[in-house]
Design a protein around this motif. Structure first.
Motif, PDB file in Angstrom:
ATOM      1  N   PHE A 158      54.748  21.487 107.353  1.00 56.59           N
ATOM      2  CA  PHE A 158      53.843  22.008 106.330  1.00 56.59           C
ATOM      3  C   PHE A 158      53.950  21.173 105.056  1.00 56.59           C
ATOM      4  N   GLU A 159      55.153  20.876 104.632  1.00 53.79           N
ATOM      5  CA  GLU A 159      55.344  20.108 103.401  1.00 53.79           C
ATOM      6  C   GLU A 159      54.868  18.666 103.569  1.00 53.79           C
ATOM      7  N   ARG A 160      55.070  18.087 104.775  1.00 57.63           N
ATOM      8  CA  ARG A 160      54.605  16.713 105.004  1.00 57.63           C
ATOM      9  C   ARG A 160      53.090  16.631 104.948  1.00 57.63           C
ATOM     10  N   VAL A 161      52.418  17.638 105.540  1.00 56.85           N
ATOM     11  CA  VAL A 161      50.949  17.638 105.519  1.00 56.85           C
ATOM     12  C   VAL A 161      50.427  17.740 104.093  1.00 56.85           C
ATOM     13  N   LEU A 162      51.048  18.605 103.286  1.00 60.43           N
ATOM     14  CA  LEU A 162      50.618  18.726 101.889  1.00 60.43           C
ATOM     15  C   LEU A 162      50.847  17.426 101.132  1.00 60.43           C
ATOM     16  N   LEU A 163      51.992  16.792 101.383  1.00 54.35           N
ATOM     17  CA  LEU A 163      52.307  15.542 100.700  1.00 54.35           C
ATOM     18  C   LEU A 163      51.302  14.453 101.078  1.00 54.35           C
ATOM     19  N   GLY A 220      48.162  14.899  99.208  1.00 52.19           N
ATOM     20  CA  GLY A 220      48.261  14.903  97.754  1.00 52.19           C
ATOM     21  C   GLY A 220      48.151  16.279  97.128  1.00 52.19           C
ATOM     22  N   LEU A 221      48.663  17.318  97.812  1.00 52.63           N
ATOM     23  CA  LEU A 221      48.555  18.681  97.320  1.00 52.63           C
ATOM     24  C   LEU A 221      49.935  19.284  97.093  1.00 52.63           C
ATOM     25  N   THR A 222      50.057  20.063  96.036  1.00 53.17           N
ATOM     26  CA  THR A 222      51.264  20.861  95.869  1.00 53.17           C
ATOM     27  C   THR A 222      51.085  22.160  96.636  1.00 53.17           C
ATOM     28  N   GLU A 223      52.182  22.880  96.844  1.00 50.86           N
ATOM     29  CA  GLU A 223      52.080  24.139  97.574  1.00 50.86           C
ATOM     30  C   GLU A 223      51.218  25.126  96.812  1.00 50.86           C
ATOM     31  N   GLY A 224      51.337  25.143  95.478  1.00 49.54           N
ATOM     32  CA  GLY A 224      50.528  26.053  94.675  1.00 49.54           C
ATOM     33  C   GLY A 224      49.046  25.747  94.777  1.00 49.54           C
ATOM     34  N   GLU A 225      48.695  24.453  94.775  1.00 49.70           N
ATOM     35  CA  GLU A 225      47.289  24.068  94.899  1.00 49.70           C
ATOM     36  C   GLU A 225      46.732  24.475  96.256  1.00 49.70           C
TER      37      GLU A 225
END
Length: 619
Positions: A136-141, A144-149
């Motif tokens: 999940f964190e790799r996909v967001l990274l 270019g998205l933070t978890e909050g976004e």
């Protein structure tokens, strides 16, 4: 200059200098020059904006999806032609409208719903199943998205889905509606047609006063388009061929490297007879071996001879056929040869052997190709120099003198590339982007340096613009006279057709009123069928399907008018499967209609404003 910058940027020293330059900009607080912020909005929806950067990200995503579908062959020009920027903006605006409506309705999405949506998303599932936090964190990274976004985006998406589900609930079309649509689409009619063409002799010309009065009554039909006068510098490689010289040795090298292009493969004329079983094919081959004629022997057993014509080895669909044909020395018969299609007996004649086109036969064309490549390379450097000149404040005239270039002046051309005389002026580049640029650049301003599709470049200045206006009588007089004549010819044909129709309505037969004209019986046809060659134009088809049986109608045909008598109306028969298929289609269309009406209502409620100028930058 651009080339020099690219070369210089490759060195470590240049990279260090660029890094120091960036730091100095940041220190002085002018980082906006390096990464400018775009404040303009592509659209305003209610009180919210769809910013240029947001739109650019969505457009890039959609563009890349299209590129993958086309195998990487999609270009920005192709995307503009299919209206991709407008499609992306429409979808983005609709999403924003639904989000605003969800907010107005007070639809809330709890943390539990968000958590479940993330955990159940297959994009975040690990190899062993279940939610994978690291993935999940790799996909967001990666995106270019933070978890909050991401959570905020997902929350908006979930609330939007609630609204969409309530609007897009299934709607079932009735059976009677499906049957009515089926009848409308498949009903056929028959008609008797009499064509009434326009006269071939032109009417006598009107007097000057009459023609001028007709012009005044029909002024809107003689509008002139917008015209622009343009000054341009065009770097066309084809126009530079006399300034470059191709090395004969290089031309010869190109010939040698492309020898495969100049090799003419061996060919054989092949005729074949195909059989389902080997025994029959063997018997037929034996007959041919005794000297029997191929066509006669095939006809005697009810077989067809297929003439494949002269073919090369690569043009034969099966390797086994190619081996059999090209293993023969000269003319002859070979086979049977088995392929997935059956057993082939092949007769071969008219053999030609492989040959090579001599260098002298293609030297001139190759010389031009090599010279053109040299011209393209030189023009790339020259385009950089021209860009530097204009960027430094030089006028077109100064830049042209400094670089020994010619100025192209196009007086009063319209968006189709024609002047006031309706002719295409000399020197107008064939590249469509030239005219698009000429009519998208504001009057009195210069365009950017733009690439031509054939390896060249251009830059232009719009000197003046003449808006659309009614052509003065004296200028439009030839067109006015032509249109006046066309109207008189049309009126004459229509009057004769109406007179025929009146006699038919008195109960007379088509043959009795035709006066030597042919009477065509159409046979059954549907609403979508037209046969202009017999006078059954689209207008005639439409008129026939709005009439009752035995009714007489008059409608425009290709060369005048057609008078039609409806002689038969045949309702279509249908199956249950056909009706169900139409019901499904209608149901889907009704759901989409509801969505369209819903989005239109939201536009009225919140208001939508489009920044056309900013959107045009993506075209």
């Amino acid at each position: 200059m651009l080339t020099s910058l690219r070369k210089g940027a490759a060195s470590w020293l240049a990279k260090i200098l660029f890094a120091l330059l960036i730091l100095s900009f940041a220190a002085w607080g002018v980082g906006d020059y390096l990464s400018p912020e775009v404040d303009d909005a592509v659209a305003t929806v209610g009180e919210s904006e769809i910013g240029a950067e947001e739109f650019r990200r969505e457009y890039s995503r959609q563009f890349n999806d299209w590129r993958r579908r086309f195998g990487g062959n999609m270009t920005p020009e192709m995307a503009a032609q299919i209206g991709l920027p407008q499609q992306v903006l429409q979808a983005t605006v609709r999403r924003r409208l639904v989000e605003l409506e969800a907010g107005r309705l007070g639809l809330a999405v709890g943390d539990g719903q968000v958590r479940r949506a993330i955990e159940e998303d297959p994009n975040f599932g690990g190899r062993l199943g279940g939610f994978d936090r690291a993935l999940f964190e790799r996909v967001l990274l990666t995106n270019g998205l933070t978890e909050g976004e991401f959570v905020a985006m997902l929350r908006r998406d979930l609330s939007r889905r609630q609204v969409d589900r309530s609007v897009g609930r299934p709607v079932q079309a009735s059976r009677s509606m499906a049957e009515a649509v089926f009848r409308y689409r498949n009903e056929s009619r028959k008609a008797a047609l009499i064509r009434v063409p326009e006269d071939t002799a032109l009417p006598a010309d009107p007097g000057e006063a009459e023609l001028r009065a007709w012009y005044e009554a029909n002024r809107d039909g003689f509008m002139a388009p917008a015209y622009r006068t343009v000054t341009a510098i065009v770097l066309d490689p084809d126009q530079w061929l006399d300034r470059v010289q191709a090395d004969p040795a290089e031309v010869r090298e190109v010939y040698e490297a492309r020898m495969a292009d100049f090799t003419v493969p061996a060919t054989r004329r092949v005729r074949q007879v195909l059989f389902d079983d080997e025994a029959a094919a063997q018997d037929f081959t034996a007959q041919l071996a005794t000297g029997a004629d191929l066509e006669t022997a095939a006809g005697n057993i009810g077989r067809t001879v297929s003439d494949l014509g002269p073919v090369s080895r690569g043009q034969l669909p099966q390797a086994a056929l190619a081996d059999a044909v090209f293993s023969l020395e000269g003319d002859g018969v070979t086979g049977p040869v088995q392929t997935p299609l059956g057993w082939h007996v092949l007769a071969v004649d008219q053999s030609t052997e492989e040959s090579t086109i001599p260098f002298e036969d293609v030297r001139e064309g190759l010389h031009r190709e090599v010279a053109r490549e040299i011209a393209i390379e030189r023009l790339a450097d020259l385009a950089n120099d021209l860009d530097d000149q204009l960027g430094g404040g030089a006028t077109f005239e100064d830049a042209a003198r400094a670089l020994d270039l010619s100025l192209l002046t196009l007086e009063s051309v319209d968006a189709s590339g024609r002047n006031r005389a309706g002719e295409q002026p000399d020197g107008l580049p064939a590249e469509p982007n030239f005219l698009r640029t000429a009519f998208s650049t504001p009057a009195g301003e210069d365009s950017l340096l733009v690439e031509l599709g054939d390896g060249g470049y251009f830059v232009l200045r719009v000197e003046s613009e003449t808006p659309p206006a009614v052509r003065p009588y004296e200028e439009a007089k030839p067109l006015v006279l032509e249109a006046w004549r066309a109207e008189r010819l049309d009126e004459g044909a229509k009057a004769r057709a109406d007179a025929l129709a009146d006699r038919l309505r008195e109960g007379r037969t088509p043959e009795s009123v035709a006066e030597g004209r042919a009477v065509e019986r159409t046979g059954p046809f549907t609403r979508t069928e037209a046969k202009p060659e017999i006078g059954l134009s689209r207008a005639v088809v439409q008129a026939v399907f709005t009439a009752r049986r035995d009714e007489v109608v008059v409608a425009r045909a290709a060369d005048g008018y057609a008078v039609a008598v409806v002689e038969g109306i045949e309702p279509p028969s249908h199956s249950e499967e056909e009706i169900e298929t139409i019901r499904e289609q209608l149901s889907a269309e009704m759901v989409e209609d509801v969505r369209q009406q819903f989005h239109a209502a939201l536009e009225d409620r919140f208001g939508v404003a489009i920044n056309r100028d900013l959107l045009a930058q993506f075209n």
